[in-house]
Scaffold this active site. Structure first.
Site, short mmCIF file in Angstrom:
data_model
loop_
_atom_site.label_atom_id
_atom_site.label_comp_id
_atom_site.label_asym_id
_atom_site.label_seq_id
_atom_site.Cartn_x
_atom_site.Cartn_y
_atom_site.Cartn_z
N LYS A 18 0.83 -1.21 0.00
CA LYS A 18 0.00 0.00 0.00
C LYS A 18 0.86 1.26 0.00
O LYS A 18 0.62 2.18 -0.77
CB LYS A 18 -0.93 0.02 1.22
CG LYS A 18 -1.87 -1.17 1.32
CD LYS A 18 -2.86 -1.03 2.47
CE LYS A 18 -2.23 -1.02 3.84
NZ LYS A 18 -1.69 -2.31 4.28
N ARG B 255 -9.06 0.97 9.31
CA ARG B 255 -8.69 -0.41 9.61
C ARG B 255 -9.79 -1.12 10.38
O ARG B 255 -9.68 -2.32 10.64
CB ARG B 255 -7.44 -0.39 10.49
CG ARG B 255 -6.18 -0.97 9.86
CD ARG B 255 -5.09 -0.81 10.90
NE ARG B 255 -3.86 -1.50 10.62
CZ ARG B 255 -2.86 -1.01 9.92
NH1 ARG B 255 -2.96 0.16 9.33
NH2 ARG B 255 -1.74 -1.70 9.79
N ARG C 79 8.80 -10.28 1.91
CA ARG C 79 8.76 -8.82 2.03
C ARG C 79 9.06 -8.30 3.42
O ARG C 79 9.78 -7.32 3.59
CB ARG C 79 7.36 -8.29 1.63
CG ARG C 79 7.07 -8.50 0.18
CD ARG C 79 5.81 -7.75 -0.20
NE ARG C 79 5.48 -7.98 -1.60
CZ ARG C 79 4.38 -7.54 -2.18
NH1 ARG C 79 3.49 -6.86 -1.48
NH2 ARG C 79 4.15 -7.76 -3.45
N ARG D 24 11.66 -2.99 9.76
CA ARG D 24 11.02 -2.04 10.67
C ARG D 24 10.91 -2.66 12.06
O ARG D 24 10.81 -3.88 12.18
CB ARG D 24 9.62 -1.74 10.12
CG ARG D 24 9.33 -0.29 9.99
CD ARG D 24 8.07 -0.07 9.19
NE ARG D 24 6.90 -0.75 9.75
CZ ARG D 24 5.73 -0.78 9.13
NH1 ARG D 24 5.57 -0.20 7.97
NH2 ARG D 24 4.72 -1.40 9.68
N ARG E 266 -0.55 -8.76 13.38
CA ARG E 266 -1.16 -7.75 12.50
C ARG E 266 -1.98 -8.40 11.40
O ARG E 266 -3.03 -7.90 11.01
CB ARG E 266 -0.07 -6.86 11.90
CG ARG E 266 0.23 -5.67 12.76
CD ARG E 266 1.66 -5.26 12.71
NE ARG E 266 2.08 -4.82 11.40
CZ ARG E 266 3.31 -4.96 10.92
NH1 ARG E 266 4.23 -5.56 11.64
NH2 ARG E 266 3.61 -4.50 9.74
#
Ligand code: ADP
Length: 185
Positions: free
Chosen positions: A13, A86, A122, A128, A139
């Site tokens: 995104k 979300r 990915r 991060r 998540r």
């Protein structure tokens, strides 16, 4: 024109949103906003740090407030929302604030991805602080439980784009979806 980019964590995104900025859209990423708060060391940043690192969802009130601040700066702008809404509560709040400014969401683009491949290909590469496998799985589960219903909320505006292709191909598919809406309206 206002667009929501929809899809699981690491579906691309943010990458696609940045490209849409080149087309004149304003990129609103609640994840980026929250990370910026943390970097600045604000009270809000301190409040959300642990939730983010463990893969939880920050409260609706906080992210809605962040988005509201940005929209009210230029309500007639063209926004691309990334990582927001979300939850259905966030989607309803977004609808209310946009309606109050006389604007609306034109298109919701869902990036369809192979979730099993995301983690291996990915997530590790991004490096991060909230991208450890445990937080990522949380998540992902959160996405399935809380965020999938958001697609139903926007079902009449939803366009699916295959997200596992190279970036440029995904971009072209997104451009096609935008063109269809522009020509229709
Ligand atoms: P990703 O899409 O990879 O999950 P984001 O940058 O969108 O990453 O979000 C990072 C973290 O910020 C999330 O795991 C969550 O803790 C918090 N966050 C971002 N957007 C929202 C939101 N709309 N509602 C609640 N929490 C959010």
């Amino acid at each position: 024109m206002n667009i929501i980019l929809f899809g699981p964590p690491a579906s691309g995104k943010g990458t696609q949103a940045k490209r849409l900025v080149e087309q004149g859209f304003t990129h609103l990423s609640t994840g980026d906003m929250l990370r910026a708060e943390r970097e600045r060391g604000t009270d809000l940043g301190k409040t959300v740090a642990e939730i983010m690192d463990t893969g939880g969802l920050v409260s609706d009130d906080i992210v809605i407030r962040l988005i509201e601040q940005e929209i009210s700066k230029n309500p007639q702008g063209s926004f691309v929302f990334d990582g927001f809404p979300r939850t259905v509560a966030q989607a309803k709040a977004l609808q209310a604030m946009m309606t109050s400014h006389g604007v609306f969401i034109d298109l919701v683009i869902r990036l369809d991805v192979d979730i099993d491949r995301l983690l291996s290909e990915r997530v590790i590469a991004r490096g991060r602080s909230d991208d450890n496998p445990k937080s990522f799985k949380k998540r992902l589960n959160q996405y399935i439980a809380e965020t999938t219903p958001v697609a139903e909320f926007y079902r009449t505006k939803l366009a699916s784009v295959p997200g596992m292709y190279p970036i440029e191909i995904v971009s072209k598919e997104i451009d096609k979806a935008i063109k269809i809406v522009r020509e229709r309206d």
